[in-house]
Design a protein around this motif. Sequence first.
Motif, short mmCIF file in Angstrom:
data_model
loop_
_atom_site.label_atom_id
_atom_site.label_comp_id
_atom_site.label_asym_id
_atom_site.label_seq_id
_atom_site.Cartn_x
_atom_site.Cartn_y
_atom_site.Cartn_z
N TYR A 155 0.81 -1.21 0.00
CA TYR A 155 0.00 0.00 0.00
C TYR A 155 0.85 1.27 0.00
N ALA A 156 1.93 1.27 0.76
CA ALA A 156 2.76 2.47 0.84
C ALA A 156 3.32 2.84 -0.53
N TYR A 157 3.82 1.84 -1.26
CA TYR A 157 4.39 2.12 -2.59
C TYR A 157 3.30 2.54 -3.57
N CYS A 158 2.16 1.87 -3.51
CA CYS A 158 1.07 2.22 -4.42
C CYS A 158 0.61 3.66 -4.18
N ARG A 159 0.44 4.03 -2.93
CA ARG A 159 0.01 5.40 -2.64
C ARG A 159 1.06 6.41 -3.07
N ALA A 160 2.33 6.07 -2.89
CA ALA A 160 3.40 7.00 -3.28
C ALA A 160 3.46 7.19 -4.79
N THR A 161 2.98 6.19 -5.54
CA THR A 161 3.01 6.27 -7.00
C THR A 161 1.64 6.58 -7.59
N GLY A 162 0.70 6.99 -6.73
CA GLY A 162 -0.60 7.42 -7.22
C GLY A 162 -1.58 6.33 -7.56
N VAL A 163 -1.37 5.12 -7.04
CA VAL A 163 -2.27 4.00 -7.30
C VAL A 163 -3.20 3.82 -6.11
N ALA A 164 -4.50 3.78 -6.36
CA ALA A 164 -5.48 3.61 -5.29
C ALA A 164 -5.35 2.23 -4.65
N ASP A 165 -5.73 2.14 -3.37
CA ASP A 165 -5.66 0.85 -2.65
C ASP A 165 -6.39 -0.25 -3.41
N SER A 166 -7.56 0.08 -3.95
CA SER A 166 -8.37 -0.93 -4.62
C SER A 166 -7.73 -1.46 -5.90
N ARG A 167 -6.78 -0.71 -6.47
CA ARG A 167 -6.11 -1.12 -7.70
C ARG A 167 -4.65 -1.53 -7.46
N CYS A 168 -4.26 -1.55 -6.20
CA CYS A 168 -2.90 -1.97 -5.85
C CYS A 168 -2.78 -3.47 -6.10
N PRO A 169 -1.81 -3.90 -6.89
CA PRO A 169 -1.75 -5.32 -7.27
C PRO A 169 -1.40 -6.22 -6.08
N SER A 170 -2.02 -7.40 -6.08
CA SER A 170 -1.72 -8.41 -5.07
C SER A 170 -0.38 -9.05 -5.37
N GLN A 171 0.37 -9.37 -4.31
CA GLN A 171 1.70 -9.96 -4.46
C GLN A 171 1.80 -11.24 -3.66
N LEU A 211 -0.46 -5.86 8.02
CA LEU A 211 0.79 -5.23 8.43
C LEU A 211 1.18 -4.12 7.47
N LEU A 212 1.11 -4.39 6.17
CA LEU A 212 1.50 -3.39 5.17
C LEU A 212 0.52 -2.23 5.14
N LYS A 213 -0.76 -2.48 5.38
CA LYS A 213 -1.72 -1.39 5.42
C LYS A 213 -1.48 -0.51 6.66
N ALA A 214 -1.15 -1.15 7.79
CA ALA A 214 -0.85 -0.38 9.00
C ALA A 214 0.37 0.51 8.76
N GLU A 215 1.39 -0.04 8.11
CA GLU A 215 2.59 0.76 7.80
C GLU A 215 2.22 1.96 6.94
#
Length: 223
Positions: free
Chosen positions: A30-46, A101-105
């Motif tokens: 989530y942190a990287y997606c938000r920093a690059t302008g990608v919404a949480d709902s479109r952040c790719p699963s890993q 954990l990643l969302k909390a970060e």
Amino acid sequence: ASIGTGFKAPTLFEMYRNENLQFVSGYRDYAYCRATGVADSRCPSQSGYINQGGNRDLEEETSEFYNLGLGFEPLDDLTFNVDYWNIVIRDEIGYIDTDALLKAEANGVDVTRFGAEITRVNGELSGIRTQYQNLGRAELSGFDLGADYRLRLASGNYGIRSSHSVQVKNKETLYPDGPLSDRLNTYGRPAWRNKTTLSYGIGPFYTSLTADIIGAQKNDNAN
């Protein structure tokens, strides 16, 4: 009716497990997606490997529960029962969910407070290290319903048995000191499930057919 308390001490494995690589899936950076302008709902699963280990500072897990039940037999060979149950777990022992954990970060929580470490290279996720934790609180409640009927005829014995479970509350904290999150209807936590069995027997012969049905579940981490 019944009421009681439970106590679970941490196991030696949970306290002294050597750090090992564990493959996990369904998490998002989530942190990287938000920093690059990608919404949480479109952040790719890993998916990938993370380091998990034991924790010598674990405290005991405690629980409180109560149950109210009623059973009755209005006719011969016909029975009904209904039970209400409620469970509260405190200091639940487990690993922090990787996605949580990643969302909390990303939300500014200092994850090092509960023994987690997230490493990055140029902003991108490169490693995760976690350990067993007392995750916090869980609250669960629901109903169990049952019916059983037997029909005895010259042609054989016929039967139907059905048990239906309804969960009305499933809330838990996903990390220590975190807020209670509603987990009902998420993956692995269906709001209801039913098991129904039809049976027939005559003499030494017996056969049955069972159907297990589970309610819909939402997988928030699916692409």
